[in-house]
Motif scaffolding. Structure first.
Motif, PDB file in Angstrom:
ATOM      1  N   GLY A   1       0.820  -1.207   0.000  1.00  0.00           N
ATOM      2  CA  GLY A   1       0.000   0.000   0.000  1.00  0.00           C
ATOM      3  C   GLY A   1       0.850   1.251   0.000  1.00  0.00           C
ATOM      4  O   GLY A   1       2.088   1.198   0.031  1.00  0.00           O
ATOM      5  N   PRO A   2       0.212   2.402  -0.027  1.00  0.00           N
ATOM      6  CA  PRO A   2       0.956   3.665  -0.032  1.00  0.00           C
ATOM      7  C   PRO A   2       1.630   3.917   1.309  1.00  0.00           C
ATOM      8  O   PRO A   2       1.162   3.453   2.346  1.00  0.00           O
ATOM      9  CB  PRO A   2      -0.129   4.706  -0.321  1.00  0.00           C
ATOM     10  N   PRO A   3       2.735   4.669   1.303  1.00  0.00           N
ATOM     11  CA  PRO A   3       3.379   5.038   2.565  1.00  0.00           C
ATOM     12  C   PRO A   3       2.520   6.051   3.322  1.00  0.00           C
ATOM     13  O   PRO A   3       1.670   6.711   2.717  1.00  0.00           O
ATOM     14  CB  PRO A   3       4.703   5.666   2.085  1.00  0.00           C
ATOM     15  N   PRO A   4       2.677   6.151   4.634  1.00  0.00           N
ATOM     16  CA  PRO A   4       3.724   5.524   5.436  1.00  0.00           C
ATOM     17  C   PRO A   4       3.389   4.124   5.939  1.00  0.00           C
ATOM     18  O   PRO A   4       4.271   3.462   6.474  1.00  0.00           O
ATOM     19  CB  PRO A   4       3.871   6.482   6.607  1.00  0.00           C
ATOM     20  N   LEU A   5       2.147   3.637   5.772  1.00  0.00           N
ATOM     21  CA  LEU A   5       1.866   2.271   6.201  1.00  0.00           C
ATOM     22  C   LEU A   5       2.598   1.280   5.318  1.00  0.00           C
ATOM     23  O   LEU A   5       3.194   0.317   5.789  1.00  0.00           O
ATOM     24  CB  LEU A   5       0.361   1.993   6.165  1.00  0.00           C
ATOM     25  N   GLY A   6       2.575   1.521   4.017  1.00  0.00           N
ATOM     26  CA  GLY A   6       3.295   0.679   3.072  1.00  0.00           C
ATOM     27  C   GLY A   6       4.719   1.172   2.859  1.00  0.00           C
ATOM     28  O   GLY A   6       5.152   2.151   3.475  1.00  0.00           O
ATOM     29  N   PRO A   7       5.465   0.500   1.979  1.00  0.00           N
ATOM     30  CA  PRO A   7       6.869   0.863   1.734  1.00  0.00           C
ATOM     31  C   PRO A   7       7.005   2.286   1.194  1.00  0.00           C
ATOM     32  O   PRO A   7       6.107   2.820   0.554  1.00  0.00           O
ATOM     33  CB  PRO A   7       7.298  -0.163   0.676  1.00  0.00           C
ATOM     34  N   GLY A   8       8.187   2.876   1.473  1.00  0.00           N
ATOM     35  CA  GLY A   8       8.474   4.189   0.925  1.00  0.00           C
ATOM     36  C   GLY A   8       8.702   5.269   1.953  1.00  0.00           C
ATOM     37  O   GLY A   8       9.101   6.378   1.597  1.00  0.00           O
ATOM     38  N   ALA A   9       8.453   4.977   3.229  1.00  0.00           N
ATOM     39  CA  ALA A   9       8.681   5.949   4.300  1.00  0.00           C
ATOM     40  C   ALA A   9       9.792   5.432   5.211  1.00  0.00           C
ATOM     41  O   ALA A   9      10.197   4.270   5.135  1.00  0.00           O
ATOM     42  CB  ALA A   9       7.397   6.180   5.099  1.00  0.00           C
ATOM     43  N   GLY A  10      10.293   6.313   6.087  1.00  0.00           N
ATOM     44  CA  GLY A  10      11.336   5.928   7.019  1.00  0.00           C
ATOM     45  C   GLY A  10      10.797   5.041   8.125  1.00  0.00           C
ATOM     46  O   GLY A  10       9.583   4.935   8.323  1.00  0.00           O
ATOM     47  N   PRO A  11      11.697   4.395   8.880  1.00  0.00           N
ATOM     48  CA  PRO A  11      11.258   3.452   9.920  1.00  0.00           C
ATOM     49  C   PRO A  11      10.418   4.101  11.006  1.00  0.00           C
ATOM     50  O   PRO A  11       9.458   3.497  11.475  1.00  0.00           O
ATOM     51  CB  PRO A  11      12.569   2.886  10.475  1.00  0.00           C
ATOM     52  N   ARG A  12      10.742   5.341  11.426  1.00  0.00           N
ATOM     53  CA  ARG A  12       9.943   5.995  12.458  1.00  0.00           C
ATOM     54  C   ARG A  12       8.514   6.210  11.967  1.00  0.00           C
ATOM     55  O   ARG A  12       7.540   5.906  12.672  1.00  0.00           O
ATOM     56  CB  ARG A  12      10.543   7.344  12.845  1.00  0.00           C
ATOM     57  N   GLU A  13       8.382   6.718  10.732  1.00  0.00           N
ATOM     58  CA  GLU A  13       7.059   6.978  10.177  1.00  0.00           C
ATOM     59  C   GLU A  13       6.263   5.697   9.998  1.00  0.00           C
ATOM     60  O   GLU A  13       5.055   5.644  10.262  1.00  0.00           O
ATOM     61  CB  GLU A  13       7.177   7.707   8.838  1.00  0.00           C
ATOM     62  N   ARG A  14       6.950   4.637   9.568  1.00  0.00           N
ATOM     63  CA  ARG A  14       6.250   3.375   9.341  1.00  0.00           C
ATOM     64  C   ARG A  14       5.872   2.706  10.658  1.00  0.00           C
ATOM     65  O   ARG A  14       4.803   2.093  10.764  1.00  0.00           O
ATOM     66  CB  ARG A  14       7.099   2.431   8.480  1.00  0.00           C
ATOM     67  N   LEU A  15       6.727   2.792  11.655  1.00  0.00           N
ATOM     68  CA  LEU A  15       6.386   2.243  12.968  1.00  0.00           C
ATOM     69  C   LEU A  15       5.150   2.936  13.538  1.00  0.00           C
ATOM     70  O   LEU A  15       4.240   2.284  14.056  1.00  0.00           O
ATOM     71  CB  LEU A  15       7.567   2.405  13.933  1.00  0.00           C
ATOM     72  N   THR A  16       5.131   4.265  13.427  1.00  0.00           N
ATOM     73  CA  THR A  16       3.986   5.021  13.937  1.00  0.00           C
ATOM     74  C   THR A  16       2.725   4.676  13.159  1.00  0.00           C
ATOM     75  O   THR A  16       1.664   4.422  13.747  1.00  0.00           O
ATOM     76  CB  THR A  16       4.259   6.529  13.834  1.00  0.00           C
ATOM     77  N   ALA A  17       2.832   4.666  11.824  1.00  0.00           N
ATOM     78  CA  ALA A  17       1.665   4.386  10.978  1.00  0.00           C
ATOM     79  C   ALA A  17       1.138   2.977  11.214  1.00  0.00           C
ATOM     80  O   ALA A  17      -0.078   2.762  11.264  1.00  0.00           O
ATOM     81  CB  ALA A  17       2.024   4.577   9.505  1.00  0.00           C
TER      82      ALA A  17
ATOM     83  N   LEU B   1      11.334  -3.246  10.945  1.00  0.00           N
ATOM     84  CA  LEU B   1      11.441  -1.793  11.023  1.00  0.00           C
ATOM     85  C   LEU B   1      12.435  -1.346  12.090  1.00  0.00           C
ATOM     86  O   LEU B   1      13.172  -0.367  11.903  1.00  0.00           O
ATOM     87  CB  LEU B   1      10.068  -1.192  11.301  1.00  0.00           C
ATOM     88  N   LEU B   2      12.487  -2.049  13.211  1.00  0.00           N
ATOM     89  CA  LEU B   2      13.462  -1.721  14.248  1.00  0.00           C
ATOM     90  C   LEU B   2      14.881  -1.929  13.743  1.00  0.00           C
ATOM     91  O   LEU B   2      15.789  -1.152  14.061  1.00  0.00           O
ATOM     92  CB  LEU B   2      13.212  -2.581  15.489  1.00  0.00           C
ATOM     93  N   GLY B   3      15.077  -2.977  12.946  1.00  0.00           N
ATOM     94  CA  GLY B   3      16.390  -3.201  12.357  1.00  0.00           C
ATOM     95  C   GLY B   3      16.797  -2.062  11.441  1.00  0.00           C
ATOM     96  O   GLY B   3      17.954  -1.619  11.433  1.00  0.00           O
ATOM     97  N   ARG B   4      15.862  -1.543  10.676  1.00  0.00           N
ATOM     98  CA  ARG B   4      16.158  -0.432   9.777  1.00  0.00           C
ATOM     99  C   ARG B   4      16.410   0.872  10.534  1.00  0.00           C
ATOM    100  O   ARG B   4      17.104   1.755  10.032  1.00  0.00           O
ATOM    101  CB  ARG B   4      15.000  -0.238   8.800  1.00  0.00           C
ATOM    102  N   ALA B   5      15.841   0.981  11.729  1.00  0.00           N
ATOM    103  CA  ALA B   5      16.040   2.191  12.529  1.00  0.00           C
ATOM    104  C   ALA B   5      17.425   2.236  13.164  1.00  0.00           C
ATOM    105  O   ALA B   5      17.837   3.273  13.690  1.00  0.00           O
ATOM    106  CB  ALA B   5      14.971   2.279  13.612  1.00  0.00           C
TER     107      ALA B   5
ATOM    108  N   VAL C   1      12.952   5.578  18.950  1.00  0.00           N
ATOM    109  CA  VAL C   1      13.747   5.799  17.749  1.00  0.00           C
ATOM    110  C   VAL C   1      14.832   6.853  17.980  1.00  0.00           C
ATOM    111  O   VAL C   1      15.869   6.836  17.322  1.00  0.00           O
ATOM    112  CB  VAL C   1      12.841   6.196  16.572  1.00  0.00           C
ATOM    113  N   ARG C   2      14.628   7.733  18.943  1.00  0.00           N
ATOM    114  CA  ARG C   2      15.674   8.720  19.258  1.00  0.00           C
ATOM    115  C   ARG C   2      16.961   8.042  19.668  1.00  0.00           C
ATOM    116  O   ARG C   2      18.045   8.627  19.543  1.00  0.00           O
ATOM    117  CB  ARG C   2      15.206   9.643  20.399  1.00  0.00           C
ATOM    118  N   MET C   3      16.849   6.809  20.167  1.00  0.00           N
ATOM    119  CA  MET C   3      18.058   6.077  20.581  1.00  0.00           C
ATOM    120  C   MET C   3      18.984   5.813  19.400  1.00  0.00           C
ATOM    121  O   MET C   3      20.191   5.648  19.575  1.00  0.00           O
ATOM    122  CB  MET C   3      17.657   4.734  21.221  1.00  0.00           C
ATOM    123  N   GLY C   4      18.423   5.760  18.202  1.00  0.00           N
ATOM    124  CA  GLY C   4      19.234   5.469  17.036  1.00  0.00           C
ATOM    125  C   GLY C   4      19.653   6.698  16.268  1.00  0.00           C
ATOM    126  O   GLY C   4      20.287   6.584  15.213  1.00  0.00           O
ATOM    127  N   GLU C   5      19.310   7.868  16.764  1.00  0.00           N
ATOM    128  CA  GLU C   5      19.627   9.108  16.026  1.00  0.00           C
ATOM    129  C   GLU C   5      20.841   9.809  16.618  1.00  0.00           C
ATOM    130  O   GLU C   5      21.219   9.576  17.740  1.00  0.00           O
ATOM    131  CB  GLU C   5      18.414  10.042  16.065  1.00  0.00           C
TER     132      GLU C   5
END
Length: 204
Positions: free
Chosen positions: A86-102, A143-147, A200-204
């Motif tokens: 599907g379309p981002p942010p639920l589907g592919p194409g957004a960053g891990p934080r946005e996808r985790l939230t969505a 998603l956590l791995g990508r973050a 996610v701030r832990m990875g920034e």
């Protein structure tokens, strides 16, 4: 990295006529729920409304709870497709934080919107399930791995996040009666976003 979710979309070996009957029964059950509510849907009533023999309905679902379990399974397949393609942010194409939230927001709404069906899908002869969604756990792990979080055990973290996401719904399923789910969806979704943002701030 490819999306790594459960393949719920395949039903190997199902004949075309059986697949048509299954979909017809599911569509009929949904129509009955919309008209009379979950509580009044019965095996006999579904067979009569669908124009099929009672034996067909019993062979397909086994028990009344099986009707609602099948409805949830069908909806899960559609939900997974939205996550996979599907379309981002639920589907592919957004960053891990946005996808985790969505994902959390969509999953909470998905579960609570179907809370009456989920209650009816519980087999009273068996214990209440632990509430762990393998789909959620696998997706959150990816998603956590990508973050790129600075944590040693991503697997345990994804398991705990799955419990945080889906555990409150089990408590809701134990509540008697029917109520407006919108306020609860909003509260749980906002809490989920706070959790994701701080994590996610832990990875920034």
């Amino acid at each position: 990295m490819a999306e790594a979710l459960l393949d719920l979309g395949r039903r190997r070996g199902e004949r075309a006529d059986a697949a048509r009957n299954r979909q017809h029964l599911l569509d009929t059950a949904r129509a009955m729920i919309a008209e009379v509510g979950v509580e009044k849907v019965t095996m006999d009533g579904l067979a009569e409304r669908a124009g099929l023999g009672k034996g067909t309905v019993f062979r397909r679902f086994g028990t009344r709870a099986g009707i609602f379990h099948a409805l949830l399974d069908d909806d899960e397949r559609r939900f997974q497709q939205e996550v996979l393609s599907g379309p981002p942010p639920l589907g592919p194409g957004a960053g891990p934080r946005e996808r985790l939230t969505a994902y959390g927001r969509a999953r909470i709404a998905f579960l609570l919107d179907r809370h009456m069906i989920a209650r009816a899908a519980l087999d009273r002869s068996r214990p209440v399930p632990a509430g762990e969604s393998s789909m959620s756990r696998v997706h959150l792990r990816m998603l956590l791995g990508r973050a790129r979080l600075d944590v040693e055990d991503i697997d345990s973290l994804s398991l705990q996040l799955t419990a945080a996401l889906e555990g409150p719904v089990l408590l809701y399923l134990s509540m008697a009666g029917q109520m407006d789910t919108a306020p609860l969806v909003q509260r749980l979704s906002d809490s989920w976003q706070i959790l994701v943002d701080r994590l996610v701030r832990m990875g920034e």
